[in-house]
Design an enzyme around this catalytic site. Structure first.
Site: not given
Length: 171
Positions: A10, A31-33, A121, A124
């Protein structure tokens, strides 16, 4: 609105806005964050800290969304949303749907034409991919948003296949 699916990263999407599956602190995580904060650079964290110091002193609640700069990402904005943790004993699907609706409201207010979403969501926070795909695709397509393209960027082929099946079933 056109809805597209991409398997990939992303943080590499050339869109107006990238949606971040953030944690409530808005200060980065895994993760993505974590990927968005690492690749986007300190400008994102600086704006997140300002948000925490003003409107979101207690953190961003699940289901809400807020925007910041995209820093060094190939986008104009990052829209941070906090997904709910999955629970077998409590239906939180309204909060997951709200993540997508609220992110699109923010995108519309910014004037974004293209938005890239992760599968909020499903990491994790353990939301089952089939259910998350159904909720997210349905919510985005029924949102009434004025954006031109909503792009789901799925990290692996298994997630891509699930979203593809759900999108085809939706018609």
């Amino acid at each position: 609105m056109k809805l597209t699916l991409v398997q990939g990263d992303i943080t590499e999407q050339r869109v107006d806005a990238i949606v971040n599956a953030a944690n409530s602190s808005l200060l980065g995580g895994g993760g993505v964050d974590g990927a968005i904060h690492r690749k986007g650079g300190p400008e994102i964290l600086e704006e997140c800290r300002a948000l925490r110091a003003s409107r979101y002193g207690g953190g961003l609640p699940a289901g809400q969304a807020v925007s910041t700069t995209a820093g060094r990402l190939p986008a104009r904005w990052v829209i941070h949303t906090v997904g709910p943790v999955y629970s077998r004993s409590e239906d939180r699907s309204h909060l997951l749907a709200s993540c997508y609706r609220e992110s699109l409201k923010v995108a519309d207010a910014l004037g974004a034409a293209t938005v890239a979403f992760p599968a909020v969501s499903t990491g994790v926070y353990r939301w089952p991919m089939d259910d998350a795909a159904r909720i997210s695709v349905t919510t985005v397509l029924r949102s009434g948003s004025t954006i031109d393209e909503a792009r789901f960027v799925l990290f692996d082929f298994a997630a891509y296949e699930i979203f593809d099946r759900v999108l085809r079933e939706f018609g």
